[in-house]
Scaffold this motif. Structure first.
Motif, PDB file in Angstrom:
ATOM      1  N   PHE A 117       0.842  -1.208   0.000  1.00  0.00           N
ATOM      2  CA  PHE A 117       0.000   0.000   0.000  1.00  0.00           C
ATOM      3  C   PHE A 117       0.874   1.254   0.000  1.00  0.00           C
ATOM      4  CE2 PHE A 117      -4.673  -0.551   0.781  1.00  0.00           C
ATOM      5  CZ  PHE A 117      -4.706  -1.856   0.343  1.00  0.00           C
ATOM      6  N   TRP A 118       2.038   1.163   0.626  1.00  0.00           N
ATOM      7  CA  TRP A 118       2.940   2.310   0.598  1.00  0.00           C
ATOM      8  C   TRP A 118       3.478   2.515  -0.821  1.00  0.00           C
ATOM      9  CZ3 TRP A 118       3.937   6.786   2.087  1.00  0.00           C
ATOM     10  CH2 TRP A 118       5.134   7.397   1.717  1.00  0.00           C
ATOM     11  N   GLY A 119       3.850   1.418  -1.481  1.00  0.00           N
ATOM     12  CA  GLY A 119       4.305   1.510  -2.870  1.00  0.00           C
ATOM     13  C   GLY A 119       3.230   2.160  -3.740  1.00  0.00           C
ATOM     14  N   ALA A 120       1.977   1.759  -3.534  1.00  0.00           N
ATOM     15  CA  ALA A 120       0.861   2.325  -4.296  1.00  0.00           C
ATOM     16  C   ALA A 120       0.677   3.809  -3.964  1.00  0.00           C
ATOM     17  CB  ALA A 120      -0.417   1.548  -3.996  1.00  0.00           C
ATOM     18  N   THR A 121       0.944   4.150  -2.703  1.00  0.00           N
ATOM     19  CA  THR A 121       0.835   5.557  -2.309  1.00  0.00           C
ATOM     20  C   THR A 121       1.883   6.397  -3.038  1.00  0.00           C
ATOM     21  OG1 THR A 121       0.050   4.856  -0.145  1.00  0.00           O
ATOM     22  CG2 THR A 121       0.818   7.135  -0.335  1.00  0.00           C
ATOM     23  N   LYS A 122       3.073   5.835  -3.185  1.00  0.00           N
ATOM     24  CA  LYS A 122       4.107   6.559  -3.930  1.00  0.00           C
ATOM     25  C   LYS A 122       3.699   6.736  -5.393  1.00  0.00           C
ATOM     26  CE  LYS A 122       8.471   6.820  -3.056  1.00  0.00           C
ATOM     27  NZ  LYS A 122       9.911   6.498  -2.884  1.00  0.00           N
ATOM     28  N   SER A 123       3.095   5.709  -5.971  1.00  0.00           N
ATOM     29  CA  SER A 123       2.588   5.835  -7.343  1.00  0.00           C
ATOM     30  C   SER A 123       1.556   6.955  -7.410  1.00  0.00           C
ATOM     31  CB  SER A 123       1.931   4.526  -7.795  1.00  0.00           C
ATOM     32  OG  SER A 123       2.901   3.527  -7.933  1.00  0.00           O
ATOM     33  N   PHE A 124       0.676   6.977  -6.425  1.00  0.00           N
ATOM     34  CA  PHE A 124      -0.385   7.979  -6.386  1.00  0.00           C
ATOM     35  C   PHE A 124       0.195   9.389  -6.285  1.00  0.00           C
ATOM     36  CE2 PHE A 124      -3.083  10.711  -3.777  1.00  0.00           C
ATOM     37  CZ  PHE A 124      -4.284  10.672  -4.475  1.00  0.00           C
ATOM     38  N   LEU A 125       1.117   9.572  -5.341  1.00  0.00           N
ATOM     39  CA  LEU A 125       1.687  10.918  -5.140  1.00  0.00           C
ATOM     40  C   LEU A 125       2.460  11.378  -6.374  1.00  0.00           C
ATOM     41  CD1 LEU A 125       2.922  10.578  -1.438  1.00  0.00           C
ATOM     42  CD2 LEU A 125       0.958  11.896  -2.281  1.00  0.00           C
ATOM     43  N   ALA A 126       3.218  10.457  -6.972  1.00  0.00           N
ATOM     44  CA  ALA A 126       3.982  10.805  -8.166  1.00  0.00           C
ATOM     45  C   ALA A 126       3.039  11.154  -9.319  1.00  0.00           C
ATOM     46  CB  ALA A 126       4.902   9.653  -8.545  1.00  0.00           C
ATOM     47  N   THR A 127       1.932  10.408  -9.398  1.00  0.00           N
ATOM     48  CA  THR A 127       0.949  10.684 -10.451  1.00  0.00           C
ATOM     49  C   THR A 127       0.336  12.062 -10.254  1.00  0.00           C
ATOM     50  OG1 THR A 127       0.473   8.339 -10.617  1.00  0.00           O
ATOM     51  CG2 THR A 127      -1.158   9.831 -11.554  1.00  0.00           C
ATOM     52  N   LEU A 128       0.048  12.389  -8.998  1.00  0.00           N
ATOM     53  CA  LEU A 128      -0.541  13.684  -8.686  1.00  0.00           C
ATOM     54  C   LEU A 128       0.356  14.824  -9.197  1.00  0.00           C
ATOM     55  CD1 LEU A 128      -2.947  14.894  -7.031  1.00  0.00           C
ATOM     56  CD2 LEU A 128      -1.367  15.035  -5.099  1.00  0.00           C
TER      57      LEU A 128
END
Lengths: 260, 311
Positions: A117-128
C-alpha cells in the motif's frame, strides 16, 4: 495466506514509511516533477517533428498528446515496482525492519500489505505531481483525467505486488536486474507507450495484451482523452485480477523467505 | 508466609518436547522447560546449540516441527497475536530503524502495538530516561554507539509494558561498561517483578542474572537447575588449577582418586574444601602456576559441553 491475518493495523507499517518519506520528500518528489518535462522536451521538441501526427481513436493527435498519458502509466509502474523491490529489500534484508515488526502483534501479512500500500501511495503521489505538470501543457482533458488518480493506486498495488514477489525470491539485491531486464524494460517499450500497438504484428500485439502496463496505458490514455468506454472496464477487470493473483503470491513468497 | 507458595501461579512459559528440524538436521531436539512468573530463566550453550532457534519459536519466527508451547497459558499456535502483544523481544541482531530518530523508534514501535499516541510518548520518555538516552532522543540511530543501541533496543522492547521479556544475547559485543549498565537495568526490571528469558554464552551474565538456567548443546538440554546447585553438583566448591603439571603431580592426583580433568598443559582438580590439598599440591609444584579458586558456572559449562572449538 490467511485473510484474517490482515487487520487495519497494516496502516501502522504504511505510516512508518510515510514518516520516513516525509523527511526526504523534497528529493523523492523531484523525479515526477522533472521527468515529464524532460520527456516532453525530448519528444515534443525533438522527435515530434519527425513523427508528425498519430491516429488515435479515430482522430489525429500530436505525438506529445499520445505519449503524455503513457508517461503517467510508466510512472505508476516504476514508483510501486522500485519501492517494493529495492526499498523493501533494503528494509527487509539490511535494516531487519520486518524482523523487528514481526516480534510485535503485527502479522507478516500486515507488514507486506503495508509495504505494498505504501508503494501504491508513492505511485499515487507521483501521479498527482506528474499529472499537474502535464495538465499545465493542456495535454489531458478534465474531469475524466481525475480518474487517473484512483487508477494510479490500483496500478500501484498491481506492480507493487509483482515487485514484492521478486523481493521474496531474489538471493541478492543485484538480481533485481533480471526482472527489470526481462519485464520492466520490455513493458516500458512495447506496451503501446511510445508507438501504437497497431504497428506490431498481430502475435506481438496479443503478447502485449498479456502485460499489465499495456492495460494501464490504455486506461490512462482513454481517461486523458476523455473517452469513457467499455474498454476501461476490461482494463479494470484485468488489473483487479492481476492484484488478486500477485498479492497472495507476494505474501506467500515473503512467508517462505522470512518464516523458517 | 506468601500465599503464592501455597498455590503456585501457573508458569508464564511452558515448553513441552519442542522440536525443530530443517530437513535432516535437528536444531532443537525434545526440549522441555518452564519459566515461573517473576523469574529470570537462562538458556546457555555454545554457538549452534539451538538457543536462538528455540526462542525464535516463541515469537512465531519459526514454526515448531513438534511439541507444544504455552505462553501466559495460551497455545502459541492459535494465539500468537495476543501473546506477542504481551511480550518484549530483544533480538540478537540490531534491528533498530536507521531511518528514524531515537524517539521516533520508540513512538513508531509503540504504534505496532496500537498504543494511543499520548501513552506511547509518555512511556517513550520514561523508558529513554531509564536507559539513559534521554539526551539523545533526537539523534539518528546510526549516530549512537553499540552500547547505546543495545540500551535503545531494550527500551523499545519495554514499550508495551510486557509481562515477559525475551533477550537473545543481550550483551554480545559490548564493552564492559555497557555490559554492566545493561545488567543493572535488567536487575532493576527483575526487582520490579518482570519475567525474563535470556540466552547467553557469558557465564558471568548467567550467574548474575539467572534464577534458573539450562545448558543446551547440539539441540538438546544437558542440565537444568539453579546456578549454585549446578556448580556444586558438577564441579564442587573449589577448583585447583595447575599449569604445566609434572608427571609426578599427575601420578599423585590419580593416586588420591581426585576428580580432575587433564588438559595437557593444565590440570583442573575439583572438589570441596580444597585448602589443605592446595597446600600440599603447591608445595609439590616447582613453578608458581598453581592457584586455588572458587568453582564457577564456566567450569560446569566447559565440563559439560567440552572444550573443542565450535565454529
Amino acid at each position: 495466506m490467511r485473510a484474517c491475518n490482515i487487520t487495519r493495523r497494516f496502516w501502522k507499517v504504511w505510516y512508518r514509511n510515510l514518516v520516513v518519506n516525509r523527511q526526504n520528500w523534497k528529493v523523492s518528489f523531484l523525479p515526477p516533477l522533472l521527468e515529464p518535462l524532460f520527456y516532453l522536451l525530448a519528444f515534443g521538441v525533438g522527435l515530434s517533428s519527425l513523427v508528425g501526427r498519430i491516429d488515435y481513436g479515430g482522430s489525429q493527435v500530436t505525438y506529445v498528446q499520445f505519449i503524455a498519458p503513457a508517461l503517467l502509466a510508466i510512472n505508476i509502474m516504476n514508483n510501486a515496482f522500485f519501492e517494493n523491490t529495492y526499498s523493501s529489500y533494503v528494509r527487509m534484508y539490511y535494516q531487519k525492519t520486518f524482523d523487528a515488526m514481526m516480534a510485535t502483534p503485527l502479522t507478516l501479512e500486515e507488514i507486506i500489505t503495508g509495504e505494498i500500500f505504501w508503494g501504491a501511495t508513492k505511485s499515487f503521489l507521483a501521479t498527482l505531481i506528474m499529472l499537474s505538470v502535464i495538465s499545465l501543457f493542456g495535454l489531458v482533458s478534465y474531469p475524466s483525467a481525475l480518474l487517473i488518480l484512483p487508477l494510479s493506486f490500483l496500478g500501484g498495488i498491481a506492480f507493487g505486488s509483482l515487485g514484492m514477489v521478486f523481493t521474496g525470491k531474489v538471493k541478492t539485491i543485484d538480481l533485481f536486474n533480471l526482472p527489470i531486464f526481462l519485464f520492466i524494460t520490455p513493458m516500458y517499450l512495447f506496451s503501446g507507450t511510445f508507438f501504437p500497438l497497431e504497428a506490431l504484428p498481430s502475435w506481438a500485439r496479443l503478447l502485449a495484451y498479456t502485460l499489465p502496463l499495456t492495460h494501464l496505458v490504455d486506461m490512462t490514455r482513454s481517461l486523458g482523452a476523455g473517452r469513457l468506454d467499455a474498454s476501461l472496464l476490461w482494463g479494470l477487470l484485468y488489473l483487479s485480477l492481476f492484484c488478486a493473483v500477485f498479492f497472495p503470491l507476494a505474501v506467500a513468497a515473503m512467508h517462505k523467505r522470512l518464516i523458517a | 508466609m506468601d500465599t503464592r507458595t501455597v498455590s503456585p501461579s501457573p508458569p508464564i512459559l511452558e515448553a513441552f518436547h519442542l522440536r525443530k528440524s530443517y530437513g535432516s538436521f535437528t536444531a532443537v531436539d525434545d526440549v522441555s522447560f518452564a519459566v515461573p512468573a517473576g523469574q529470570c530463566f537462562g538458556i546457555l550453550g555454545p554457538n549452534g546449540a539451538g538457543k536462538t532457534t528455540a526462542i525464535r519459536m516463541l515469537y512465531g519466527f519459526s514454526p515448531m516441527t513438534g511439541g507444544a508451547l504455552r505462553i501466559f497459558g495460551m497455545d502459541v499456535r492459535d494465539n500468537l497475536r495476543s501473546i506477542k502483544a504481551r511480550i518484549g523481544v530483544c533480538q540478537q541482531e540490531n534491528n533498530l530503524d536507521p531511518d528514524l530518530t531515537v524517539f521516533q523508534n520508540m513512538e513508531i514501535f509503540a504504534g505496532y502495538f496500537n498504543l494511543p499516541r499520548p501513552l506511547a510518548r509518555e512511556r517513550a520518555e520514561k523508558l529513554l530516561s531509564f536507559v539513559a538516552l534521554k539526551n539523545r532522543r533526537d539523534d539518528k540511530v546510526m549516530e549512537l554507539s553499540g552500547g547505546m543501541m543495545r540500551r535503545l533496543v531494550l527500551a523499545r522492547a519495554l514499550i508495551n509494558d510486557p509481562d515477559l521479556l525475551i533477550l537473545d544475547e543481550p550483551t554480545t559485543g559490548l564493552d564492559p561498561q555497557s555490559r554492566h549498565s545493561v545488567w543493572q537495568q535488567l536487575e532493576e526490571l527483575k526487582k520490579g517483578g518482570l519475567t525474563i528469558l535470556l540466552t547467553t554464552h557469558y557465564m558471568e551474565e548467567a550467574s548474575r542474572l539467572c534464577d534458573r538456567l539450562m545448558i543446551m548443546d547440539r539441540g538438546r538440554i544437558l542440565v537444568e537447575g539453579i546456578p549454585s546447585d549446578l556448580i556444586r553438583t558438577y564441579v564442587g566448591h573449589d577448583v585447583i588449577e595447575v599449569a604445566e603439571p609434572e608427571p609426578a603431580l599427575l601420578d599423585f592426583v590419580a593416586e588420591k582418586g581426585l576428580a580432575y580433568e587433564n588438559l595437557g598443559h593444565r590440570v583442573m582438580i575439583y572438589g570441596e574444601n580444597r585448602n589443605t590439598l592446595y597446600q600440599e599440591i603447591s608445595s609439590r609444584c616447582s613453578n608458581d602456576g598453581c592457584i586455588l579458586r572458587m568453582a564457577t558456572l564456566e567450569d560446569v559449562f566447559l565440563k559439560l559441553t567440552g572444550r573443542e572449538l565450535r565454529d
